[in-house]
Every structure is written in structure tokens, then in C-alpha cells.
Scaffold this motif. Structure first.
Motif, short mmCIF file in Angstrom:
data_model
loop_
_atom_site.label_atom_id
_atom_site.label_comp_id
_atom_site.label_asym_id
_atom_site.label_seq_id
_atom_site.Cartn_x
_atom_site.Cartn_y
_atom_site.Cartn_z
N GLY A 65 0.82 -1.22 0.00
CA GLY A 65 0.00 0.00 0.00
C GLY A 65 0.84 1.26 0.00
N PHE A 66 2.15 1.12 0.06
CA PHE A 66 3.07 2.26 0.00
C PHE A 66 4.44 1.73 -0.41
N ASP A 67 5.29 2.63 -0.85
CA ASP A 67 6.66 2.31 -1.21
C ASP A 67 7.61 2.86 -0.15
N LEU A 68 8.73 2.20 0.03
CA LEU A 68 9.72 2.71 0.97
C LEU A 68 10.22 4.08 0.55
N ALA A 69 10.20 4.35 -0.75
CA ALA A 69 10.66 5.64 -1.23
C ALA A 69 9.81 6.79 -0.68
N GLU A 70 8.57 6.51 -0.27
CA GLU A 70 7.72 7.55 0.29
C GLU A 70 8.23 8.03 1.64
N LEU A 71 9.07 7.24 2.31
CA LEU A 71 9.63 7.65 3.59
C LEU A 71 10.84 8.57 3.41
N HIS A 72 11.31 8.69 2.19
CA HIS A 72 12.47 9.55 1.91
C HIS A 72 12.11 11.01 2.19
N VAL A 73 12.97 11.70 2.91
CA VAL A 73 12.73 13.10 3.27
C VAL A 73 12.95 13.97 2.03
N GLN A 74 11.92 14.73 1.67
CA GLN A 74 12.00 15.62 0.51
C GLN A 74 11.03 16.78 0.70
N ARG A 75 11.29 17.84 -0.02
CA ARG A 75 10.44 19.03 0.05
C ARG A 75 9.30 18.91 -0.94
N LYS A 76 8.10 19.18 -0.47
CA LYS A 76 6.93 19.18 -1.33
C LYS A 76 6.28 20.55 -1.26
N CYS A 77 6.07 21.14 -2.41
CA CYS A 77 5.50 22.48 -2.49
C CYS A 77 4.09 22.40 -3.06
N GLN A 78 3.20 23.18 -2.50
CA GLN A 78 1.81 23.20 -2.95
C GLN A 78 1.68 24.16 -4.12
N THR A 79 1.53 23.62 -5.31
CA THR A 79 1.37 24.45 -6.52
C THR A 79 0.13 24.08 -7.30
N ARG A 80 -0.66 23.17 -6.77
CA ARG A 80 -1.88 22.79 -7.47
C ARG A 80 -2.97 23.82 -7.23
N GLY A 81 -3.77 24.03 -8.22
CA GLY A 81 -4.85 25.01 -8.12
C GLY A 81 -4.43 26.34 -8.72
N ILE A 82 -5.41 27.06 -9.27
CA ILE A 82 -5.10 28.33 -9.97
C ILE A 82 -4.59 29.37 -9.00
N LEU A 83 -5.22 29.48 -7.81
CA LEU A 83 -4.80 30.50 -6.86
C LEU A 83 -3.38 30.26 -6.38
N GLN A 122 7.42 32.76 -3.25
CA GLN A 122 7.80 31.36 -3.19
C GLN A 122 6.62 30.50 -2.74
N ALA A 123 6.49 29.38 -3.37
CA ALA A 123 5.40 28.47 -3.01
C ALA A 123 5.62 27.92 -1.61
N GLU A 124 4.53 27.62 -0.94
CA GLU A 124 4.61 27.06 0.40
C GLU A 124 5.10 25.61 0.31
N CYS A 125 6.21 25.37 0.95
CA CYS A 125 6.80 24.03 0.89
C CYS A 125 6.92 23.47 2.30
N GLU A 126 6.89 22.16 2.37
CA GLU A 126 7.07 21.47 3.64
C GLU A 126 7.82 20.16 3.39
N LEU A 127 8.45 19.68 4.46
CA LEU A 127 9.19 18.42 4.34
C LEU A 127 8.21 17.25 4.41
N ALA A 128 8.40 16.32 3.53
CA ALA A 128 7.58 15.11 3.51
C ALA A 128 8.47 13.90 3.73
N GLY A 129 7.84 12.80 4.18
CA GLY A 129 8.61 11.60 4.50
C GLY A 129 8.77 11.45 6.00
N PHE A 130 9.62 10.51 6.39
CA PHE A 130 9.85 10.28 7.81
C PHE A 130 11.06 11.10 8.25
#
Length: 521
Positions: A397-415, A424-432
Motif C-alpha cells: 500500500g506504499f513504497d519505501l521511497a515515500e519515507l524519503h525526506v523531501q520538500r513538497k510544495c503546494q502548486t496545485r490550483g489556480i490561486l 515562493q510556493a509554500e513548501c514542507e518536508l515530507a517523508g519520515f
């Protein structure tokens, strides 16, 4: 008298003329000698006739008889085969109509077994030979003359219930055990899910209470659903496993973040906790962590170096768990659910390294392992073991790669897209975000080092401690120095238990009284 002599002389002269010599013996002895010579002549004549008439020995005649019978049986078999094909194996027969569909499905599912055969072999002929040899092997084992001389295996005993239990939100009960300092004094909390054919009694096998006290560690272990004294879960998966672990932590008053400790296949539940409840996990300590051997992200080289370390029976069990898991029930009932104890490598089809082979011969390990297995198979059901085996090799139901720490920025949506053009887009760290420490024996033939290499490739932030000459069990079971190294790596220098607030207050009051008394003097 003279007449008799003259008669003999005449007879003698007559015989001399015919070429026969007359010896002059009496008539009676001559007759007897003649009969004996006649009988010898008849016997020699009969032997001569037999030797001339019979050109074959008895052995040749017996072989000819056997060959003739074999030919008769072969012809009979061909005739029976033709009758079966003409009457039962045609499309309109009752047998084909009823069994044709199920047999086709079974043949399709078992087709993967042909991968184990050489390319130039006919599968039907090859598997017929394998089946015939298998039957002969079973027959040979059943008549083994040395079978009775082997010491009888110890029987599996069922012990009275002894676990602490909590009730989960869905009504199930989960059994757990505690070691180390109390909850109020715990500086660090470790929660350990069990591995396959194990129980809550495992924890960190042989860890000393003094070491837990020295580092202020509280170790909580629990039985997975259907194992030990925990109730089964009808539809469990790795997500539900992570939720069970979270409910247990809350129920035993672990309010802060806690560490996850795991070994071998128990690490699949630790991976699930890092994925589904990362906000509660401070870090993970993994010893020879198991991953899905069919993970599509593994390279061909990683997969090859993983599978080549395993025994054929272990490969076969993994294939069954992935394709037709119901067949596992038969093998489990013949091994660890047979009611008798056996060594761990035979029960789980392990190939062990040198240090592991030495370890399992120790009486302390044998006693611990037998008690652990007795608790694991308490319910005498194959279902939880099949479920656990399927979880190991199926889609997590998930991949080990999803636990990799990486920055994810919210850019979806017109606004958000328009906003990102001017700022700068709002970014946050994802993963474990916690620590992942992995201890991997380089002589491990159960969870090969290639699995740790794969983890290091997809999770570069994981710290991998490679252990030369260590196997699958040797660094985990009954190794005081190993346990100290693990705690030192995770927690640093030992600081002891946390001092309770009441004790701190009493200590402060005593110090104030001492200071005031000295000032008065």
C-alpha cells in the motif's frame, strides 16, 4: 564237466572272431555289468540331448518371461489409455464438463513452477518424474530402519494465560508485555512488534534489566492479531497494524514520541508505523529488516543476490504465499504446527551462517525459542501465519521511497499557481523525519545484505551499520555487548531513569533545609 569246458571254448572262439573279448566271468556278473553300463549310457545320452536342446540358461529364460509380461502390461496400459481418452476425455464427457474448468485454472496458477525446470524439458514429463520420485522418497522415509533410533522431539506445551491485555476500539483484545523502568520513569520508550513465528516474549532476547535501567528504557512488546493471546483481525493489513501499535502506545501511557524496535519480518510493521503514524515515532531501530522480495523497485542484480541466498524450499514458500497462499496451511501443519518442536532453521527453511549455527545449539537459545514458539502457536490456527506471510510478499500500500525526506510544495490550483508567480510556493518536508538505524549482518542468509543495500538506495538518510561475520540471529539474541551498542547508538550516553517530580521536590526541600541549617550555625 568236459562238455561244459568244450562249450566255453567254442563260445570263446566264436567271440574272438567277432572282435569281442570274453573274460570268462559268470553269467550273473556279466548281466549286472551290462545293465550298469546300459544305465550309464542312457543317462549320458539324456544329458547330451538336454544340453543340445536347451541353448539358454535359466536366467535367460526368466528374463524372457519378465520381458514378455512387461510387453503385455504395456499393451494393456495403452488399451486402457485409449479407452479413457475415447470415453472420458472428449469434450462431451461428464468428467471434462465438471473438472475441465477448475483444472485449467489450477494449471494456469501452477504454471509459474515451470520456471524452475530447464528450458529443454517437457513440463508434463518432468513433473511426472518429480512426482514419482517424490512418492519413492516418501516410501523410503517411511521404512527408514534408523528412524526409531533418533531421539523423540519435544512436544509443544500450552501454558496458562499470563499476558496483560488492552481492548482496542473495534473490540479486539491485544496482549502485551513490559520490561525495564516504569512508565513514569521512562526516559525512552521502545515498542517492538513480533516477527514471524514469534510472540510478545521476544522483545530484545536476553536483554539485561540492569541495561534497561541504566539507559532509562521501557520496552513494550506485543502479540500481533491471531498470535499468542491477541485476538485475530478478520481483515488486517499494514495500515491496521500501524493503528494497533498506536492504540497500544496510548493505552500503556506513552504520551511522547516513542521508538520502534524490530527484527526480520517484524520490520514490515515498523515500516508501516513510519508511513502511517510518523508524528508519533521518534526513530526506528531495525535489525536485519525484511522488505518485499517481489518489490518492483529492486534492480535485477539486487533481486538476484537476494534470491540466490535462499534454500529452494524457502523460495517455494514465498511463491506460494504470493500466488496460492491456501496451500501454505499444509506445510505449516507439517512443521511448526505439528505439535512437536524442531530447530528454527528447519521450521522456517533457513540457511544459517556460522555464528547462527553456533548460537542455535546453545541450551539457553533452545529453551527460549521453544517457549517463544509455544506462545506463538497458542491458538493452533494457520490463518494468522498465512496472513503474515501474504503481508510480506504482497503490495504494502506504499513504497519505501515515500519515507524519503523531501520538500513538497503546494502548486496545485489556480490561486496557488498565481501566488507562486509572485512569491515562493509554500513548501514542507515530507517523508519520515526521524532517525532510521539499521544493523545488517554480512553473513545473513535469511535477510541478505542486498536488501539493506536496496534500503540504502531508496532511503539515503537511513544509517546502515554493516556487521562483518554476523548472521541473522547472532547480533540480536543473547548478546550483551550488542545490546549495549544498540542503546548507545540510539540514546547516547546512559542517563538513567527520569526522576519523578515528587522526588525532585523532596530533594529540593532537603537541600533547602540543609542550607538553612548551615546558615543558622
Amino acid at each position: 564237466m568236459a562238455e561244459v569246458d568244450s562249450w566255453r571254448d567254442e563260445l570263446s572262439s566264436f567271440l574272438d572272431g567277432s572282435g569281442v573279448r570274453y573274460t570268462g566271468d559268470p553269467m550273473e556278473s556279466s548281466t549286472t555289468s551290462f545293465q550298469m553300463r546300459r544305465s550309464e549310457y542312457v543317462a549320458s545320452e539324456s544329458l547330451t540331448v538336454e544340453s543340445e536342446g536347451s541353448g539358454e540358461s535359466f536366467k535367460d529364460q526368466a528374463m524372457g518371461f519378465v520381458m514378455a509380461w512387461c510387453e503385455i502390461l504395456m499393451e494393456l496400459g495403452r488399451g486402457c489409455r485409449d479407452i479413457v481418452q475415447q470415453n472420458l476425455m472428449n469434450e462431451n464427457s461428464y468428467v471434462v464438463k465438471k473438472l475441465g474448468g477448475p483444472c485449467a485454472k489450477a494449471s494456469k496458477r501452477l504454471r509459474f513452477l515451470n520456471d524452475f525446470l530447464p528450458e529443454d524439458r517437457d513440463p508434463l514429463q518432468a513433473w511426472s518424474v518429480v512426482f514419482f520420485v517424490f512418492i519413492l522418497a516418501l516410501a523410503a522415509i517411511s521404512v527408514d530402519p534408523n528412524r526409531d533410533t533418533v531421539a523423540p522431539a519435544a512436544k509443544v506445551r500450552i501454558h496458562p494465560p499470563s499476558a496483560s491485555r488492552i481492548q482496542l476500539p473495534d473490540g479486539r483484545y491485544m496482549a502485551y508485555d513490559e520490561q525495564g523502568v516504569p512508565a513514569a520513569k521512562a526516559r525512552f520508550s521502545l515498542i517492538a512488534p513480533q516477527s514471524f513465528l514469534s510472540s510478545r516474549l521476544t522483545g530484545l532476547p536476553g536483554v539485561k534489566a540492569s541495561l534497561l535501567e541504566e539507559y532509562g528504557v521501557r520496552l513494550v512488546t506485543y502479540d500481533l492479531p491471531g498470535f499468542g493471546e491477541s485476538d485475530p483481525h478478520p481483515k488486517r493489513n499494514l495500515n491496521s497494524s500501524a493503528m494497533d501499535l498506536l492504540h497500544l502506545a496510548n493505552a500503556v501511557n506513552v504520551s511522547d514520541k516513542f521508538w520502534v524496535l524490530c527484527h526480520s519480518s517484524g520490520c514490515i510493521h515498523a515500516w508501516a508505523s513510519l508511513r502511517y503514524i510518523p508524528e508519533r515515532i521518534a526513530g526506528a531501530a531495525m535489525l536485519a529488516p525484511m522488505i518485499n522480495p517481489f518489490d518492483p523497485r529492486m534492480t535485477k542484480d539486487e533481486m538476484k543476490r537476494t534470491w540466490e541466498k535462499w534454500l529452494p524450499r524457502r523460495k517455494f514458500m514465498f511463491s506460494l504465499a504470493r500466488r496460492i497462499p491456501k496451500f501454505l496451511s499444509y506445510f505449516y501443519r507439517k512443521s511448526f504446527l505439528s505439535g512437536k518442536h524442531d530447530k528454527i532453521d528447519r521450521q522456517l527453511s533457513f540457511s544459517l551462517g556460522k555464528k547462527d549455527e553456533i548460537l542455535i545449539e546453545e541450551p539457553a537459545f533452545e529453551e527460549f525459542w521453544q517457549r517463544n514458539v509455544e506462545e506463538s502457536v497458542r491458538l493452533r490456527s494457520t490463518q494468522p501465519f498465512i496472513e503474515e506471510a501474504v503481508l510480506q510478499v504482497s503490495n504494502w500500500g506504499f513504497d519505501l521511497a515515500e519515507l524519503h525526506v523531501q520538500r513538497k510544495c503546494q502548486t496545485r490550483g489556480i490561486l496557488l499557481w498565481l501566488k507562486s508567480m509572485y512569491s515562493q510556493a509554500e513548501c514542507e518536508l515530507a517523508g519520515f523525519l526521524g532517525l532510521i538505524n539499521i544493523w545488517q549482518g554480512l553473513d545473513d542468509r535469511v535477510v541478505p545484505p542486498s536488501m539493506a543495500e536496496y534500503i540504502g538506495r531508496v532511503l539515503p538518510e537511513a544509517i546502515i551499520h554493516r556487521l562483518p561475520n554476523e548472521g541473522h540471529l547472532s547480533y540480536f539474541f543473547f548478546c550483551d555487548e550488542c545490546h549495549r551498542q544498540i542503546f548507545s547508538t540510539l540514546f547516547g550516553s546512559p542517563q538513567g531513569p527520569v526522576v519523578e517530580r515528587e522526588e525532585e521536590t523532596e530533594t529540593a526541600i532537603e537541600e533547602d533545609l540543609t542550607v538553612s541549617a548551615s546558615d543558622t550555625e
